[in-house]
Design a protein around this motif. Sequence first.
Motif, short mmCIF file in Angstrom:
data_model
loop_
_atom_site.label_atom_id
_atom_site.label_comp_id
_atom_site.label_asym_id
_atom_site.label_seq_id
_atom_site.Cartn_x
_atom_site.Cartn_y
_atom_site.Cartn_z
N ASN A 57 0.85 -1.19 0.00
CA ASN A 57 0.00 0.00 0.00
C ASN A 57 0.88 1.24 0.00
N PHE A 59 0.06 5.48 0.16
CA PHE A 59 -0.90 6.60 0.22
C PHE A 59 -2.34 6.12 0.04
N GLY A 60 -2.69 4.99 0.66
CA GLY A 60 -4.05 4.47 0.63
C GLY A 60 -4.41 3.66 -0.61
N GLU A 61 -3.52 3.52 -1.56
CA GLU A 61 -3.76 2.74 -2.77
C GLU A 61 -2.99 1.42 -2.68
N SER A 62 -3.54 0.37 -3.31
CA SER A 62 -2.90 -0.94 -3.31
C SER A 62 -2.23 -1.19 -4.66
#
Length: 150
Positions: A57, A59-62
């Motif tokens: 992950n 900054f909140g993205e996968s």
Amino acid sequence: MEYAFSLHQTQDIKIFSDYALDPFKAQDNRVSLGLNSDWHILKSSSIKANYEFQSFNRFGESYQNQVFVLGYGFKSKLILNIVAEKSNDSFLVTSGTKVWTGANVRYQLNKKHSLQLFVGERRGGPACNAGVCYEVLDFKGVELRLTSRL
């Protein structure tokens, strides 16, 4: 964590996993998994298959990275590999998913010199070998490399 074992003295297998946090690359909850297999065929040949998967992950993205290598070696003098890499990492691709494919042939001329031909596309980034790290540039095309060790 790594576990290596042999089957019937003809196949060596290694399974590994890793969990890490990498603040330098802004990677949280990075999980890496892999399988390396080496089948010994005839007296002096082997077929290798490697697969590696990584998820993290940022900054909140996968994001996910994958690498698959299929290779053949003969007496450590001739090595042929087909390589495919896939990633949706926003540090590597502008949008969506990108796949890099390539093939190389390496021939060991003698103990000090080898010749390698690469055809395809290679993803750039850091690469490490025996504790020495260096930057690999993005590449697409044909490359012929002579390596000499003194």
